[in-house]
Design a protein around this motif. Structure first.
Motif, PDB file in Angstrom:
ATOM      1  N   ASN A 221       6.964 -15.130  65.432  1.00  0.00           N
ATOM      2  CA  ASN A 221       6.656 -16.245  64.551  1.00  0.00           C
ATOM      3  C   ASN A 221       7.661 -17.378  64.799  1.00  0.00           C
ATOM      4  O   ASN A 221       8.863 -17.218  64.590  1.00  0.00           O
ATOM      5  CB  ASN A 221       6.739 -15.803  63.087  1.00  0.00           C
ATOM      6  N   VAL A 222       7.163 -18.525  65.279  1.00  0.00           N
ATOM      7  CA  VAL A 222       8.056 -19.649  65.601  1.00  0.00           C
ATOM      8  C   VAL A 222       7.493 -20.942  65.031  1.00  0.00           C
ATOM      9  O   VAL A 222       6.305 -21.040  64.693  1.00  0.00           O
ATOM     10  CB  VAL A 222       8.215 -19.800  67.136  1.00  0.00           C
ATOM     11  N   GLU A 223       8.360 -21.949  64.944  1.00  0.00           N
ATOM     12  CA  GLU A 223       7.947 -23.274  64.499  1.00  0.00           C
ATOM     13  C   GLU A 223       7.764 -24.170  65.727  1.00  0.00           C
ATOM     14  O   GLU A 223       8.604 -24.194  66.625  1.00  0.00           O
ATOM     15  CB  GLU A 223       9.003 -23.884  63.571  1.00  0.00           C
ATOM     16  N   LYS A 244       2.253 -18.204  66.575  1.00  0.00           N
ATOM     17  CA  LYS A 244       2.791 -17.240  67.540  1.00  0.00           C
ATOM     18  C   LYS A 244       3.378 -17.987  68.736  1.00  0.00           C
ATOM     19  O   LYS A 244       2.904 -19.059  69.115  1.00  0.00           O
ATOM     20  CB  LYS A 244       1.691 -16.280  67.998  1.00  0.00           C
ATOM     21  N   LEU A 245       4.389 -17.379  69.324  1.00  0.00           N
ATOM     22  CA  LEU A 245       5.100 -18.025  70.421  1.00  0.00           C
ATOM     23  C   LEU A 245       4.175 -18.342  71.594  1.00  0.00           C
ATOM     24  O   LEU A 245       4.292 -19.407  72.222  1.00  0.00           O
ATOM     25  CB  LEU A 245       6.258 -17.130  70.890  1.00  0.00           C
ATOM     26  N   THR A 260       9.965 -25.107  72.559  1.00  0.00           N
ATOM     27  CA  THR A 260       9.854 -24.246  71.374  1.00  0.00           C
ATOM     28  C   THR A 260      10.924 -23.160  71.384  1.00  0.00           C
ATOM     29  O   THR A 260      11.536 -22.867  70.339  1.00  0.00           O
ATOM     30  CB  THR A 260       8.458 -23.605  71.318  1.00  0.00           C
ATOM     31  N   VAL A 261      11.179 -22.557  72.542  1.00  0.00           N
ATOM     32  CA  VAL A 261      12.221 -21.526  72.637  1.00  0.00           C
ATOM     33  C   VAL A 261      13.591 -22.130  72.341  1.00  0.00           C
ATOM     34  O   VAL A 261      14.397 -21.553  71.600  1.00  0.00           O
ATOM     35  CB  VAL A 261      12.200 -20.870  74.035  1.00  0.00           C
ATOM     36  N   VAL A 416       8.822 -11.568  62.745  1.00  0.00           N
ATOM     37  CA  VAL A 416       9.860 -12.498  62.289  1.00  0.00           C
ATOM     38  C   VAL A 416      11.203 -12.089  62.887  1.00  0.00           C
ATOM     39  O   VAL A 416      11.617 -10.937  62.801  1.00  0.00           O
ATOM     40  CB  VAL A 416       9.948 -12.497  60.744  1.00  0.00           C
ATOM     41  N   TRP A 417      11.900 -13.057  63.462  1.00  0.00           N
ATOM     42  CA  TRP A 417      13.195 -12.781  64.063  1.00  0.00           C
ATOM     43  C   TRP A 417      14.267 -12.635  62.977  1.00  0.00           C
ATOM     44  O   TRP A 417      14.200 -13.261  61.927  1.00  0.00           O
ATOM     45  CB  TRP A 417      13.611 -13.902  65.008  1.00  0.00           C
ATOM     46  N   ASP A 418      15.266 -11.808  63.299  1.00  0.00           N
ATOM     47  CA  ASP A 418      16.424 -11.647  62.421  1.00  0.00           C
ATOM     48  C   ASP A 418      17.368 -12.820  62.689  1.00  0.00           C
ATOM     49  O   ASP A 418      18.073 -12.850  63.697  1.00  0.00           O
ATOM     50  CB  ASP A 418      17.118 -10.316  62.712  1.00  0.00           C
TER      51      ASP A 418
END
Length: 440
Positions: A221-223, A244-245, A260-261, A416-418
């Motif tokens: 999950n990314v913005e 999604k990425l 995005t990355v 979701v990333w930590d």
């Protein structure tokens, strides 16, 4: 038939000896025809010179006619145009002018051959080998460099974070079906969807304190931040949209994916490398397959995977099924990313074996298959690509770290990333420190 010279008959032969002879003495040896080397000709029957009378041949042997000017037989003395046998001087045919013994054809026999100069031979052999190696290496470099597809312009990525220590590569496996026939798509279970999406994404950090390979799950999950369109050149503002990425790549290609990355991690990406389905399978086949040890059997109708547990060698078709499978695992995409890391490391190790590197019939087809299928950024050099390759090989050999991006949970099917772990991980990579963060 009268066998005696002209002017001689049986009456003046003298006493004969032997068969048919009544003489008590043997006939003397016939005198060889003489050749004078100068002076006036001597008439037949006269010896010594003027004033001397004719002399009889010794022991009754008739005197032989001489080969002189006007003499019988057409012979010539020295100075004339005829042939001088040289018998009267003891000259032997084939003897060299130097008086030494002669071999066939009148040449002197060769003496012992000198001992070879090994120092000189070794010197020129070494020079030849070095020249061949240098010329081959230079030619190979320019050949390989010309095959790279430098299609990605990272200068179009806006608002980039500052670079840190070491080098960061974004490695992307796309589902591009370019170059695949309908039969290939069916065989490789790729489907026929148009466009390109990303099946795998990884960050490879190459540094002095160990190399780190980090998989970015496609469902992360990314913005989506503000970005500049790769084709339009238009700047699109951020809207706070989360997705999604892999959707970033599908929306505007490699430059938006890099943007995005970088935005969601804070890590500067130095180089971009992408490979499609067909290229991946071709590399595996060119190297002769890759040996894998599969822990548990699994089967997946979507990817075409059907594997038993144990050590086995995978060809291009099987390898593609192995790295694409996710429906067969409870962890889905997380397990797939681990399999992708495992296989890519094994592939790098296989390519680096002496049987591939030292065998031109294996090395050049492998290089050609790999370079033909790669899409890289405009600043990528062969040295950068080689550095990436050796780092992946090192990770497979235990000299580095391989992990997934730390995950804290999921929302709406997105991982979701930590955030806390991701920040620590990125700080360690920026400072080229040994990674202490785990993905557990």
């Amino acid at each position: 038939m009268n066998e005696w010279p002209e002017g001689w008959s049986d009456e003046n032969r003298g006493p004969r000896y032997g068969r048919g002879s009544a003489g008590a003495q043997p006939e003397g040896a016939r005198v060889m025809r003489q050749v004078r080397r100068g002076g006036p000709a001597v008439p037949p029957g006269q010896r010594g010179g003027p004033g001397r009378g004719p002399t009889a041949p010794p022991h009754g042997v008739p005197q032989q006619p001489s080969y002189v000017d006007g003499g019988e037989g057409g012979g010539y003395a020295d100075g004339g145009p005829g042939y001088d046998s040289g018998y009267n001087t003891g000259q032997v045919y084939g003897a060299s002018g130097g008086g030494g013994p002669a071999g066939p054809g009148g040449s002197r026999p060769r003496g012992p051959r000198p001992a070879p100069n090994w120092r000189r031979r070794i010197k020129w052999t070494a020079i030849t080998v070095v020249t061949v190696v240098v010329v081959t290496s230079v030619a190979t470099y320019f050949w390989a460099d010309s095959k790279l597809h430098r299609d990605v312009d990272l200068s179009k990525v806006i608002d980039r974070p500052e670079g840190g220590e070491g080098t960061n590569y974004l490695i992307v496996g796309s589902d591009s079906r370019d170059g695949l026939s309908s039969e290939d798509k069916k065989k490789l279970h790729t489907g026929s969807a148009e466009g390109k999406r990303t099946d795998s994404m990884m960050i490879l950090h190459v540094g002095d304190n160990g190399d780190t390979l980090i998989s970015l799950p496609r469902d992360s999950n990314v913005e989506i931040p503000s970005y500049k369109g790769a084709e339009s050149g238009k700047t699109y503002p951020a809207t706070g949209r989360h997705t999604k990425l892999n959707a970033a790549y599908a929306e505007d290609g490699p430059t938006l994916l890099v943007r995005t990355v970088e935005y969601n991690t804070g890590l500067h990406i130095d180089h971009y490398v992408e490979i499609g389905f067909a290229g991946f399978a071709n590399i595996v086949d060119a190297v002769g397959g890759v040996e894998m040890n599969i822990d548990k059997p699994f089967k997946d109708k979507w990817s075409g995977a059907d594997f038993q547990a144990g050590k086995q060698k995978l060809n291009g078709e099987q390898a593609l099924a192995f790295v694409r499978t996710r429906h067969a695992f409870a962890a889905s995409d997380l397990q797939r990313t681990k399999n992708q890391q495992k296989f890519l490391s094994a592939l790098a190790h296989e390519v680096a074996t002496p049987s591939t590197i030292l065998n031109p019939f294996a090395f050049y087809p492998t290089m050609s298959a790999g370079l033909d299928s790669l899409i890289v950024d405009k600043d990528m050099s062969l040295w950068d690509l080689a550095s990436m390759f050796w780092a992946m090989k090192g990770v497979s050999g235990g000299d580095g770290t391989s992990m997934n991006m730390p995950i804290s949970g999921s929302t709406g099917g997105n991982l979701v990333w930590d955030k806390a772990k991701v920040k620590t991980l990125v700080d360690e990579l920026k400072n080229d420190e040994k990674v202490t963060v785990s993905d557990g």
